[in-house]
Motif scaffolding. Structure first.
Motif, short mmCIF file in Angstrom:
data_model
loop_
_atom_site.label_atom_id
_atom_site.label_comp_id
_atom_site.label_asym_id
_atom_site.label_seq_id
_atom_site.Cartn_x
_atom_site.Cartn_y
_atom_site.Cartn_z
N UNK A 216 9.27 19.62 -0.74
CA UNK A 216 7.96 18.97 -0.64
C UNK A 216 7.36 18.75 -2.03
N UNK A 217 6.86 17.53 -2.28
CA UNK A 217 6.13 17.25 -3.50
C UNK A 217 4.69 17.74 -3.38
N UNK A 218 4.23 18.49 -4.39
CA UNK A 218 2.86 19.01 -4.37
C UNK A 218 1.84 17.88 -4.23
N UNK A 219 2.08 16.77 -4.91
CA UNK A 219 1.10 15.68 -4.92
C UNK A 219 1.57 14.48 -4.09
N UNK A 220 2.21 14.80 -2.98
CA UNK A 220 2.63 13.78 -2.02
C UNK A 220 1.39 13.28 -1.29
N UNK A 221 1.03 12.03 -1.52
CA UNK A 221 -0.15 11.44 -0.89
C UNK A 221 0.20 10.84 0.46
N UNK B 108 6.03 20.94 -8.14
CA UNK B 108 4.63 20.82 -8.55
C UNK B 108 4.23 19.49 -9.18
N UNK B 109 5.16 18.74 -9.73
CA UNK B 109 4.76 17.55 -10.49
C UNK B 109 5.43 16.28 -9.99
N UNK B 110 5.49 16.12 -8.67
CA UNK B 110 6.04 14.90 -8.07
C UNK B 110 5.17 14.48 -6.89
N UNK B 111 5.43 13.26 -6.41
CA UNK B 111 4.74 12.74 -5.25
C UNK B 111 5.64 12.72 -4.03
N UNK B 112 5.69 11.57 -3.37
CA UNK B 112 6.39 11.47 -2.08
C UNK B 112 7.84 10.99 -2.19
N UNK B 113 8.10 10.11 -3.09
CA UNK B 113 9.39 9.41 -3.11
C UNK B 113 10.57 10.33 -3.38
N UNK B 114 11.67 10.05 -2.69
CA UNK B 114 12.92 10.75 -2.95
C UNK B 114 13.53 10.32 -4.28
N UNK B 115 13.02 9.22 -4.83
CA UNK B 115 13.60 8.66 -6.06
C UNK B 115 12.91 9.15 -7.32
N UNK B 116 12.12 10.21 -7.22
CA UNK B 116 11.65 10.89 -8.42
C UNK B 116 12.72 11.91 -8.81
N UNK B 117 13.00 12.02 -10.10
CA UNK B 117 14.17 12.76 -10.56
C UNK B 117 14.21 14.19 -10.05
N UNK C 197 0.83 -1.20 0.00
CA UNK C 197 0.00 0.00 0.00
C UNK C 197 0.87 1.26 0.00
N UNK C 198 1.89 1.30 0.84
CA UNK C 198 2.73 2.49 0.91
C UNK C 198 3.56 2.66 -0.36
N UNK C 199 4.14 1.58 -0.86
CA UNK C 199 4.97 1.68 -2.05
C UNK C 199 4.17 2.08 -3.28
N UNK C 200 2.92 1.63 -3.35
CA UNK C 200 2.08 1.95 -4.51
C UNK C 200 1.76 3.43 -4.59
N UNK C 201 1.73 4.10 -3.46
CA UNK C 201 1.31 5.50 -3.40
C UNK C 201 2.46 6.48 -3.32
N UNK C 202 3.69 5.99 -3.35
CA UNK C 202 4.84 6.84 -3.05
C UNK C 202 5.27 7.75 -4.20
N UNK C 203 4.95 7.37 -5.42
CA UNK C 203 5.35 8.19 -6.56
C UNK C 203 4.13 8.79 -7.24
N UNK C 204 4.35 9.85 -7.98
CA UNK C 204 3.24 10.50 -8.69
C UNK C 204 2.57 9.52 -9.63
N UNK C 205 3.39 8.74 -10.33
CA UNK C 205 2.88 7.68 -11.21
C UNK C 205 3.26 6.35 -10.58
N UNK C 206 2.29 5.47 -10.41
CA UNK C 206 2.53 4.18 -9.76
C UNK C 206 3.65 3.43 -10.48
N UNK C 207 4.63 2.95 -9.70
CA UNK C 207 5.82 2.29 -10.24
C UNK C 207 5.81 0.82 -9.80
N UNK C 208 5.53 -0.10 -10.73
CA UNK C 208 5.48 -1.52 -10.37
C UNK C 208 6.78 -2.03 -9.75
#
Length: 322
Positions: free
Chosen positions: A262-267, A295-304, A201-212
């Motif tokens: 901070x990511x704007x779309x951090x869930x 503005x265009x990222x989620x929660x993960x530190x691993x988004x570029x 559940x946490x890993x699925x929501x960590x990035x702006x776009x779900x990363x399998x």
């Protein structure tokens, strides 16, 4: 914005005994041995360090210190929740600082790492040269309920469903408590299934776009159990803090140079919390504090873009002298 630094080797590593015959924490000492010390605090709680975590820091300038918190990664015993609280970890940070003969350091942490950064710096502000924090999490009940009970499920209902399905309907009024019962229970099969569901559940929501590929981390039962069991243990106990303590006591660190990313779309850790921390630190009236929202990222530190912002923050702190 700069990319992360190329991979580089650890200079020294070891284990430090931090409790009476129970916990031993694994640490790494990297980069320039005479450089400005910077401490990396990983997320979770229950996560652990990765090789890429040291690549935020220029090895020609920084002496970067990383460690696996109690029960995590290469620390032992694995997945242990005994004598494992926020304040045990704060004490471990001080023990590690003394062990490595470091007088002061910059502290760098994201998500749960930001929680621990705040807890440590508010207790030992005199040991901090500055703070870099990402995806602010202060462990308030409203933050926990948003993600584990009701709120984030409205954005990710398909991924919330398997997490919810692990718990009988009559126990769903407090999902964290229901998971705690199973993650600490005697049924090993159920314990591992719940650990996988919680972590997925946490890993699925960590990035702006779900990363399998990111979700697949939960397929490792050892990692998932440590992550879910320790994280849940901290959450059902409210971090052993009064609700709102870290924001209320932010005045203790207002004098330090601080960068918040901070990511704007951090869930997982919505921007409301980082904004409230920023205001508690003085907001625009405090020139020591900078608030950066991407503005265009989620929660993960691993988004570029998050990686780049964190590297830039660390590079800008090169002007700070130990």
């Amino acid at each position: 914005m700069a990319p992360i630094y190329p991979a580089f080797a650890v200079n020294n590593s070891g284990h430090l005994q931090v409790s009476d015959g129970l916990h031993s924490i694994y640490y790494e000492d990297c980069g320039r041995s005479t450089g400005t010390p910077i401490l990396f605090l990983h997320g979770g709680p229950g996560g652990g360090i990765e090789d890429s975590d040291r690549q935020y820091f220029d090895p020609s300038h920084y002496r970067s210190i990383l460690f696996d918190q109690r029960g995590c990664g290469k620390s032992s015993p694995p997945a242990s929740i005994e004598d494992n609280t926020t304040w045990h970890l704060v004490s471990d940070i001080e023990a590690l600082r003394e062990h490595l003969n470091i007088e002061k350091w910059i502290v760098f942490g994201g998500s749960w790492g930001s929680t621990l950064t705040l807890a440590y710096s508010e207790k030992y502000p005199e040991r901090c040269l500055g703070l870099i924090m990402r995806g602010i999490f202060t462990l308030r009940r409203e933050e926990l309920e948003w993600f584990y009970q009701k709120g984030a499920d409205m954005l990710f209902p398909d991924y919330f469903e398997p997490y919810k399905a692990m718990i009988p309907a009559e126990e769903r009024g407090d999902m964290m408590k229901a998971y705690y019962k199973r993650l600490t229970g005697d049924n090993e099969e159920l314990r591992l299934k719940c650990a996988s569901a919680w972590s997925t559940w946490e890993n699925a929501t960590s990035k702006l776009v779900v990363d399998p590929a990111y979700i697949a981390k939960a397929d490792d039962p050892k990692w998932a159990l440590a992550f879910a069991r320790i994280e849940n243990h901290f959450f059902v106990n409210g971090g052993w803090m009064r609700d709102g303590q870290l924001i209320e006591e932010a005045y203790k660190i207002k004098h330090l140079p601080i960068i918040i990313v901070q990511g704007r779309y951090d869930v997982v850790c919505p921007a409301k919390t980082s904004w409230e921390l920023y205001k508690a630190l003085g907001g625009k009236e405090n020139n020591n504090v900078e608030y950066i929202i991407i503005d265009d990222v989620g929660h993960s530190a691993h988004e570029v873009k998050v990686e780049q912002a964190l590297v830039d923050a660390a590079d800008r702190f090169k002007s700070i002298k130990a």
